[in-house]
Scaffold this motif. Structure first.
Motif, PDB file in Angstrom:
ATOM      1  N   ILE A  54     -34.327  -2.053  16.759  1.00  0.00           N
ATOM      2  CA  ILE A  54     -34.303  -1.377  18.054  1.00  0.00           C
ATOM      3  C   ILE A  54     -33.404  -2.123  19.038  1.00  0.00           C
ATOM      4  O   ILE A  54     -32.563  -1.520  19.695  1.00  0.00           O
ATOM      5  CB  ILE A  54     -35.734  -1.273  18.637  1.00  0.00           C
ATOM      6  N   GLY A  55     -33.582  -3.440  19.142  1.00  0.00           N
ATOM      7  CA  GLY A  55     -32.930  -4.208  20.195  1.00  0.00           C
ATOM      8  C   GLY A  55     -31.662  -4.926  19.818  1.00  0.00           C
ATOM      9  O   GLY A  55     -30.984  -5.460  20.691  1.00  0.00           O
ATOM     10  N   GLY A  56     -31.315  -4.992  18.550  1.00  0.00           N
ATOM     11  CA  GLY A  56     -30.092  -5.666  18.126  1.00  0.00           C
ATOM     12  C   GLY A  56     -30.029  -7.095  18.642  1.00  0.00           C
ATOM     13  O   GLY A  56     -30.941  -7.891  18.443  1.00  0.00           O
ATOM     14  N   ALA A  57     -28.932  -7.424  19.335  1.00  0.00           N
ATOM     15  CA  ALA A  57     -28.738  -8.783  19.845  1.00  0.00           C
ATOM     16  C   ALA A  57     -29.794  -9.165  20.881  1.00  0.00           C
ATOM     17  O   ALA A  57     -30.075 -10.339  21.064  1.00  0.00           O
ATOM     18  CB  ALA A  57     -27.349  -8.926  20.452  1.00  0.00           C
ATOM     19  N   GLY A  58     -30.383  -8.187  21.542  1.00  0.00           N
ATOM     20  CA  GLY A  58     -31.440  -8.480  22.499  1.00  0.00           C
ATOM     21  C   GLY A  58     -32.671  -9.065  21.832  1.00  0.00           C
ATOM     22  O   GLY A  58     -33.485  -9.719  22.472  1.00  0.00           O
ATOM     23  N   ALA A  59     -32.800  -8.848  20.531  1.00  0.00           N
ATOM     24  CA  ALA A  59     -33.933  -9.397  19.790  1.00  0.00           C
ATOM     25  C   ALA A  59     -33.525 -10.567  18.900  1.00  0.00           C
ATOM     26  O   ALA A  59     -34.364 -11.383  18.543  1.00  0.00           O
ATOM     27  CB  ALA A  59     -34.581  -8.315  18.927  1.00  0.00           C
ATOM     28  N   THR A  60     -32.236 -10.668  18.547  1.00  0.00           N
ATOM     29  CA  THR A  60     -31.827 -11.742  17.633  1.00  0.00           C
ATOM     30  C   THR A  60     -31.441 -13.023  18.350  1.00  0.00           C
ATOM     31  O   THR A  60     -31.401 -14.077  17.730  1.00  0.00           O
ATOM     32  CB  THR A  60     -30.640 -11.305  16.749  1.00  0.00           C
ATOM     33  N   ILE A  61     -31.161 -12.974  19.633  1.00  0.00           N
ATOM     34  CA  ILE A  61     -30.716 -14.171  20.349  1.00  0.00           C
ATOM     35  C   ILE A  61     -31.872 -14.971  20.955  1.00  0.00           C
ATOM     36  O   ILE A  61     -31.850 -16.195  20.896  1.00  0.00           O
ATOM     37  CB  ILE A  61     -29.651 -13.800  21.403  1.00  0.00           C
ATOM     38  N   PRO A  62     -32.914 -14.356  21.532  1.00  0.00           N
ATOM     39  CA  PRO A  62     -33.985 -15.158  22.153  1.00  0.00           C
ATOM     40  C   PRO A  62     -34.785 -15.984  21.140  1.00  0.00           C
ATOM     41  O   PRO A  62     -34.648 -15.841  19.933  1.00  0.00           O
ATOM     42  CB  PRO A  62     -34.873 -14.108  22.817  1.00  0.00           C
ATOM     43  N   LEU A  63     -35.646 -16.830  21.661  1.00  0.00           N
ATOM     44  CA  LEU A  63     -36.429 -17.773  20.856  1.00  0.00           C
ATOM     45  C   LEU A  63     -37.293 -17.152  19.752  1.00  0.00           C
ATOM     46  O   LEU A  63     -37.403 -17.749  18.680  1.00  0.00           O
ATOM     47  CB  LEU A  63     -37.320 -18.607  21.773  1.00  0.00           C
ATOM     48  N   PRO A  64     -37.921 -16.004  19.957  1.00  0.00           N
ATOM     49  CA  PRO A  64     -38.731 -15.472  18.856  1.00  0.00           C
ATOM     50  C   PRO A  64     -37.911 -15.244  17.584  1.00  0.00           C
ATOM     51  O   PRO A  64     -38.440 -15.333  16.483  1.00  0.00           O
ATOM     52  CB  PRO A  64     -39.271 -14.154  19.406  1.00  0.00           C
ATOM     53  N   SER A  65     -36.630 -15.001  17.724  1.00  0.00           N
ATOM     54  CA  SER A  65     -35.786 -14.800  16.556  1.00  0.00           C
ATOM     55  C   SER A  65     -35.667 -16.069  15.722  1.00  0.00           C
ATOM     56  O   SER A  65     -35.549 -16.011  14.501  1.00  0.00           O
ATOM     57  CB  SER A  65     -34.397 -14.331  16.984  1.00  0.00           C
ATOM     58  N   PHE A  66     -35.696 -17.226  16.378  1.00  0.00           N
ATOM     59  CA  PHE A  66     -35.664 -18.492  15.641  1.00  0.00           C
ATOM     60  C   PHE A  66     -36.918 -18.627  14.793  1.00  0.00           C
ATOM     61  O   PHE A  66     -36.852 -19.021  13.625  1.00  0.00           O
ATOM     62  CB  PHE A  66     -35.526 -19.668  16.611  1.00  0.00           C
ATOM     63  N   GLY A  67     -38.064 -18.292  15.348  1.00  0.00           N
ATOM     64  CA  GLY A  67     -39.308 -18.313  14.581  1.00  0.00           C
ATOM     65  C   GLY A  67     -39.265 -17.325  13.433  1.00  0.00           C
ATOM     66  O   GLY A  67     -39.727 -17.614  12.319  1.00  0.00           O
ATOM     67  N   ASN A  68     -38.681 -16.158  13.678  1.00  0.00           N
ATOM     68  CA  ASN A  68     -38.519 -15.157  12.635  1.00  0.00           C
ATOM     69  C   ASN A  68     -37.649 -15.702  11.507  1.00  0.00           C
ATOM     70  O   ASN A  68     -37.975 -15.539  10.330  1.00  0.00           O
ATOM     71  CB  ASN A  68     -37.901 -13.889  13.228  1.00  0.00           C
ATOM     72  N   SER A  69     -36.560 -16.374  11.848  1.00  0.00           N
ATOM     73  CA  SER A  69     -35.681 -16.959  10.825  1.00  0.00           C
ATOM     74  C   SER A  69     -36.408 -18.011  10.008  1.00  0.00           C
ATOM     75  O   SER A  69     -36.252 -18.071   8.779  1.00  0.00           O
ATOM     76  CB  SER A  69     -34.455 -17.595  11.483  1.00  0.00           C
ATOM     77  N   LEU A  70     -37.199 -18.845  10.677  1.00  0.00           N
ATOM     78  CA  LEU A  70     -37.977 -19.858   9.962  1.00  0.00           C
ATOM     79  C   LEU A  70     -38.966 -19.214   8.984  1.00  0.00           C
ATOM     80  O   LEU A  70     -39.082 -19.652   7.837  1.00  0.00           O
ATOM     81  CB  LEU A  70     -38.738 -20.741  10.949  1.00  0.00           C
ATOM     82  N   ALA A  71     -39.655 -18.189   9.436  1.00  0.00           N
ATOM     83  CA  ALA A  71     -40.658 -17.538   8.587  1.00  0.00           C
ATOM     84  C   ALA A  71     -40.008 -16.860   7.384  1.00  0.00           C
ATOM     85  O   ALA A  71     -40.482 -17.005   6.246  1.00  0.00           O
ATOM     86  CB  ALA A  71     -41.454 -16.517   9.403  1.00  0.00           C
ATOM     87  N   LYS A  72     -38.924 -16.134   7.621  1.00  0.00           N
ATOM     88  CA  LYS A  72     -38.256 -15.447   6.522  1.00  0.00           C
ATOM     89  C   LYS A  72     -37.724 -16.443   5.499  1.00  0.00           C
ATOM     90  O   LYS A  72     -37.840 -16.227   4.291  1.00  0.00           O
ATOM     91  CB  LYS A  72     -37.127 -14.567   7.061  1.00  0.00           C
ATOM     92  N   ALA A  73     -37.131 -17.531   5.971  1.00  0.00           N
ATOM     93  CA  ALA A  73     -36.593 -18.533   5.058  1.00  0.00           C
ATOM     94  C   ALA A  73     -37.705 -19.241   4.290  1.00  0.00           C
ATOM     95  O   ALA A  73     -37.549 -19.568   3.111  1.00  0.00           O
ATOM     96  CB  ALA A  73     -35.746 -19.538   5.825  1.00  0.00           C
ATOM     97  N   ALA A  74     -38.841 -19.482   4.945  1.00  0.00           N
ATOM     98  CA  ALA A  74     -39.971 -20.117   4.256  1.00  0.00           C
ATOM     99  C   ALA A  74     -40.529 -19.195   3.174  1.00  0.00           C
ATOM    100  O   ALA A  74     -40.870 -19.655   2.075  1.00  0.00           O
ATOM    101  CB  ALA A  74     -41.061 -20.492   5.255  1.00  0.00           C
ATOM    102  N   ILE A  75     -40.605 -17.909   3.465  1.00  0.00           N
ATOM    103  CA  ILE A  75     -41.089 -16.943   2.470  1.00  0.00           C
ATOM    104  C   ILE A  75     -40.144 -16.898   1.274  1.00  0.00           C
ATOM    105  O   ILE A  75     -40.576 -16.906   0.117  1.00  0.00           O
ATOM    106  CB  ILE A  75     -41.268 -15.550   3.110  1.00  0.00           C
ATOM    107  N   GLU A  76     -38.837 -16.877   1.548  1.00  0.00           N
ATOM    108  CA  GLU A  76     -37.855 -16.894   0.463  1.00  0.00           C
ATOM    109  C   GLU A  76     -37.950 -18.189  -0.335  1.00  0.00           C
ATOM    110  O   GLU A  76     -37.803 -18.190  -1.559  1.00  0.00           O
ATOM    111  CB  GLU A  76     -36.446 -16.725   1.021  1.00  0.00           C
ATOM    112  N   GLY A  77     -38.181 -19.309   0.371  1.00  0.00           N
ATOM    113  CA  GLY A  77     -38.321 -20.592  -0.309  1.00  0.00           C
ATOM    114  C   GLY A  77     -39.514 -20.627  -1.240  1.00  0.00           C
ATOM    115  O   GLY A  77     -39.455 -21.185  -2.337  1.00  0.00           O
TER     116      GLY A  77
END
Length: 118
Positions: A54-77
């Motif tokens: 929905i939000g594109g860069a409005g959702a990928t740039i703020p801090l929650p996106s960093f947590g999202n990246s950590l979670a996705k990478a941990a799941i893949e790991g």
């Protein structure tokens, strides 16, 4: 339309942070940790990806996106390396962001004269 939805989503995230700073005794550091944690939880359930749609860069740039990246990478790991991947996957997936934050923080400390608050 993409710009408007990015502005609205990113703006709402910032408004929530500002309201928390103005109406609670939470410090900015605690709000930062809360936003990263919320992003990780939403990412772990797969809900943050819907917000990114929905939000594109409005959702990928703020801090929650960093947590999202950590979670996705941990799941893949975990899927790749088992339990050890839960610890190494998040760091591997977010290494670029962590490195950029350290590098640019150091660069700004060299360029400007940082002082502690009194």
């Amino acid at each position: 339309m993409e710009y408007i939805s990015a502005f609205i989503v990113g703006g709402l995230i910032c408004v929530v942070a500002q309201i928390l700073m103005d109406t609670t005794k939470l410090t900015p550091a605690r709000i930062l940790v809360a936003f990263v944690t919320i992003g990780a939880i939403l990412g772990g359930f797969g809900w943050y990806d819907k917000l990114v749609e929905i939000g594109g860069a409005g959702a990928t740039i703020p801090l929650p996106s960093f947590g999202n990246s950590l979670a996705k990478a941990a799941i893949e790991g975990v899927e790749k390396d088992g339990l050890l991947g839960a610890f190494t996957g998040g760091i591997t997936g977010a290494a670029g962001g962590i490195t950029a934050a350290i590098f640019f923080g150091y660069l700004m400390a060299i360029i400007f004269n940082p002082k502690t608050k009194q």
